[in-house]
Design an enzyme around this catalytic site. Sequence first.
Site, PDB file in Angstrom:
ATOM      1  N   GLY A  13       0.833  -1.211   0.000  1.00 41.06           N
ATOM      2  CA  GLY A  13       0.000   0.000   0.000  1.00 41.06           C
ATOM      3  C   GLY A  13       0.861   1.251   0.000  1.00 41.06           C
ATOM      4  N   ALA A  14       1.988   1.188  -0.726  1.00 42.59           N
ATOM      5  CA  ALA A  14       2.998   2.258  -0.637  1.00 42.59           C
ATOM      6  C   ALA A  14       2.808   3.363  -1.667  1.00 42.59           C
ATOM      7  CB  ALA A  14       4.399   1.652  -0.776  1.00 42.59           C
ATOM      8  N   ARG A  16       0.623   5.714  -1.648  1.00 37.23           N
ATOM      9  CA  ARG A  16       0.230   7.006  -1.060  1.00 37.23           C
ATOM     10  C   ARG A  16       0.051   6.847   0.447  1.00 37.23           C
ATOM     11  NH1 ARG A  16      -5.752   6.153  -3.321  1.00 37.23           N
ATOM     12  NH2 ARG A  16      -6.665   5.389  -1.381  1.00 37.23           N
ATOM     13  N   ASP A  63      -1.667  -7.091  -5.735  1.00 37.09           N
ATOM     14  CA  ASP A  63      -2.893  -7.144  -4.936  1.00 37.09           C
ATOM     15  C   ASP A  63      -2.588  -8.073  -3.760  1.00 37.09           C
ATOM     16  OD1 ASP A  63      -5.312  -7.695  -3.765  1.00 37.09           O
ATOM     17  OD2 ASP A  63      -6.367  -8.162  -5.627  1.00 37.09           O
ATOM     18  N   SER A 142      -5.424  -0.424  14.000  1.00 33.49           N
ATOM     19  CA  SER A 142      -6.151   0.848  14.057  1.00 33.49           C
ATOM     20  C   SER A 142      -6.852   0.945  15.408  1.00 33.49           C
ATOM     21  CB  SER A 142      -7.198   0.880  12.937  1.00 33.49           C
ATOM     22  OG  SER A 142      -8.133   1.921  13.148  1.00 33.49           O
ATOM     23  N   TYR A 154     -14.062  -3.647   9.081  1.00 29.54           N
ATOM     24  CA  TYR A 154     -12.731  -3.050   9.295  1.00 29.54           C
ATOM     25  C   TYR A 154     -12.248  -3.284  10.735  1.00 29.54           C
ATOM     26  CZ  TYR A 154      -9.218   0.775   9.078  1.00 29.54           C
ATOM     27  OH  TYR A 154      -8.073   1.539   9.103  1.00 29.54           O
ATOM     28  N   ALA A 157     -11.163  -6.825  11.103  1.00 28.78           N
ATOM     29  CA  ALA A 157      -9.862  -7.047  10.445  1.00 28.78           C
ATOM     30  C   ALA A 157      -8.728  -6.468  11.279  1.00 28.78           C
ATOM     31  CB  ALA A 157      -9.877  -6.406   9.053  1.00 28.78           C
ATOM     32  N   LYS A 158      -8.929  -5.270  11.809  1.00 28.51           N
ATOM     33  CA  LYS A 158      -7.852  -4.610  12.566  1.00 28.51           C
ATOM     34  C   LYS A 158      -7.618  -5.286  13.924  1.00 28.51           C
ATOM     35  CE  LYS A 158      -6.506  -1.509   9.623  1.00 28.51           C
ATOM     36  NZ  LYS A 158      -5.318  -1.852   8.822  1.00 28.51           N
TER      37      LYS A 158
HETATM   38  P1  NAP Z   1      -4.853   5.123   1.784  1.00 32.96           P
HETATM   39  O1  NAP Z   1      -4.393   6.530   1.644  1.00 32.96           O
HETATM   40  O2  NAP Z   1      -6.203   4.764   1.298  1.00 32.96           O
HETATM   41  O3  NAP Z   1      -3.754   4.196   1.080  1.00 32.96           O
HETATM   42  C1  NAP Z   1      -3.926   2.803   1.051  1.00 32.96           C
HETATM   43  C2  NAP Z   1      -3.162   2.241  -0.121  1.00 32.96           C
HETATM   44  O4  NAP Z   1      -3.359   0.807  -0.104  1.00 32.96           O
HETATM   45  C3  NAP Z   1      -3.672   2.754  -1.478  1.00 32.96           C
HETATM   46  O5  NAP Z   1      -2.597   3.139  -2.303  1.00 32.96           O
HETATM   47  C4  NAP Z   1      -4.418   1.550  -2.022  1.00 32.96           C
HETATM   48  O6  NAP Z   1      -4.382   1.453  -3.431  1.00 32.96           O
HETATM   49  C5  NAP Z   1      -3.615   0.408  -1.443  1.00 32.96           C
HETATM   50  N1  NAP Z   1      -4.355  -0.836  -1.517  1.00 32.96           N
HETATM   51  C6  NAP Z   1      -5.687  -1.036  -1.312  1.00 32.96           C
HETATM   52  N2  NAP Z   1      -6.003  -2.325  -1.513  1.00 32.96           N
HETATM   53  C7  NAP Z   1      -4.864  -2.954  -1.868  1.00 32.96           C
HETATM   54  C8  NAP Z   1      -4.558  -4.288  -2.227  1.00 32.96           C
HETATM   55  N3  NAP Z   1      -5.493  -5.250  -2.272  1.00 32.96           N
HETATM   56  N4  NAP Z   1      -3.266  -4.602  -2.541  1.00 32.96           N
HETATM   57  C9  NAP Z   1      -2.317  -3.642  -2.529  1.00 32.96           C
HETATM   58  N5  NAP Z   1      -2.544  -2.355  -2.207  1.00 32.96           N
HETATM   59  C10 NAP Z   1      -3.813  -2.007  -1.889  1.00 32.96           C
HETATM   60  O7  NAP Z   1      -4.811   4.629   3.299  1.00 32.96           O
HETATM   61  P2  NAP Z   1      -3.962   5.138   4.574  1.00 32.96           P
HETATM   62  O8  NAP Z   1      -4.833   6.040   5.334  1.00 32.96           O
HETATM   63  O9  NAP Z   1      -2.596   5.547   4.182  1.00 32.96           O
HETATM   64  O10 NAP Z   1      -3.922   3.773   5.395  1.00 32.96           O
HETATM   65  C11 NAP Z   1      -2.821   2.884   5.384  1.00 32.96           C
HETATM   66  C12 NAP Z   1      -3.056   1.819   6.429  1.00 32.96           C
HETATM   67  O11 NAP Z   1      -3.209   2.432   7.708  1.00 32.96           O
HETATM   68  C13 NAP Z   1      -4.319   0.995   6.191  1.00 32.96           C
HETATM   69  O12 NAP Z   1      -4.109  -0.355   6.588  1.00 32.96           O
HETATM   70  C14 NAP Z   1      -5.315   1.639   7.114  1.00 32.96           C
HETATM   71  O13 NAP Z   1      -6.349   0.761   7.472  1.00 32.96           O
HETATM   72  C15 NAP Z   1      -4.435   2.017   8.286  1.00 32.96           C
HETATM   73  N6  NAP Z   1      -4.970   3.073   9.127  1.00 32.96           N
HETATM   74  C16 NAP Z   1      -5.236   4.307   8.614  1.00 32.96           C
HETATM   75  C17 NAP Z   1      -5.751   5.305   9.447  1.00 32.96           C
HETATM   76  C18 NAP Z   1      -6.081   6.696   8.966  1.00 32.96           C
HETATM   77  O14 NAP Z   1      -6.660   7.481   9.747  1.00 32.96           O
HETATM   78  N7  NAP Z   1      -5.736   7.073   7.753  1.00 32.96           N
HETATM   79  C19 NAP Z   1      -6.018   5.005  10.800  1.00 32.96           C
HETATM   80  C20 NAP Z   1      -5.736   3.728  11.274  1.00 32.96           C
HETATM   81  C21 NAP Z   1      -5.209   2.774  10.431  1.00 32.96           C
HETATM   82  P3  NAP Z   1      -5.641   1.960  -4.313  1.00 32.96           P
HETATM   83  O15 NAP Z   1      -5.633   3.420  -4.238  1.00 32.96           O
HETATM   84  O16 NAP Z   1      -5.361   1.455  -5.682  1.00 32.96           O
HETATM   85  O17 NAP Z   1      -6.859   1.348  -3.679  1.00 32.96           O
END
Ligand code: NAP
Length: 256
Positions: A13-14, A16, A63, A142, A154, A157-158
């Site tokens: 998920g790198a 962004r 994926d 999370s 979610y 999963a977390k």
């Molecule tokens: P984000 O901006 O939505 O980035 C997630 C990235 O994961 C996107 O580039 C997405 O690609 C990619 N992705 C999705 N499904 C995938 C798959 N099947 N295989 C490979 N890559 C995939 O999310 P984030 O906020 O940075 O979150 C990153 C992690 O931190 C996640 O696990 C999230 O649950 C966790 N987290 C986030 C927060 C928060 O407040 N942001 C809080 C707690 C935990 P696409 O764009 O192509 O879908």
Amino acid sequence: MGRLDGRVALVTGAARGIGAATATRLAADGARVALADLDLAGCQQTAAQITAAGGEALPLECDVSDAAAVARTVTAAADRFGSLDILVNNAGITRDNLLFKMSDDDFDRVLNVHLRGAFYCARAAQKHMVAKKWGRIISLSSTSALGNRGQVNYSAAKAGLQGLTRTLAVELGQFGITANAVAPGFIDTEMTRATAQRMGITFEQMTTAASQRIALARVGQPAEVASVIAFLASDDASFVSGQIIYVAGGPVGMSM
Ligand code: NAP
């Protein structure tokens, strides 16, 4: 000299958000980094920034919910850089809905990306770590693991990732591998911005409301999660394993 000099990392998920910030931070600390995401163009962009800053990066399309794709990605990273020492299970999605409206597909998809994806990645990566008797597996949990309205998929999963992390720590400790989870609260990324849009409110309205429930009275930035992951990936965290580190601007599970 960086504290991750000589190490090889794979961050899922790198393209962004927290994943991109983590890949960038691990590279700045000296690691060579493979970046895996559904979004190859996004990975290439992050990789270009790492390279421009003097680091080494390999963008890969993957994926994480596809076991064969994960196996190919782990092999590609290890072949390119000669080993795989650090795995960051970060890829994630949300498909929020209240229980009575939650579809089977939205439940399965979220479990498959977060939990099954982390399982596939850990299983594929561990053999390289076991061979070197050194490794780090860091997974993104999370605060939602503690329960969150509209996120039965979610939060399950977390919470599952916390159990997976503790079990990886128990099974892999004898091989010099630590497993830990970071559990962020509200972080400013596309994921939270999309949630605001879905709720029909501005991101500013959402962060203002969220900030009132956070001791530091603000939301977090991706780099503030990445720095904790970089610590857990380093030798500075050599005796830390099976832990869940909340990165939430304050204690969690308290009403303010
Ligand atoms: P984000 O901006 O939505 O980035 C997630 C990235 O994961 C996107 O580039 C997405 O690609 C990619 N992705 C999705 N499904 C995938 C798959 N099947 N295989 C490979 N890559 C995939 O999310 P984030 O906020 O940075 O979150 C990153 C992690 O931190 C996640 O696990 C999230 O649950 C966790 N987290 C986030 C927060 C928060 O407040 N942001 C809080 C707690 C935990 P696409 O764009 O192509 O879908």
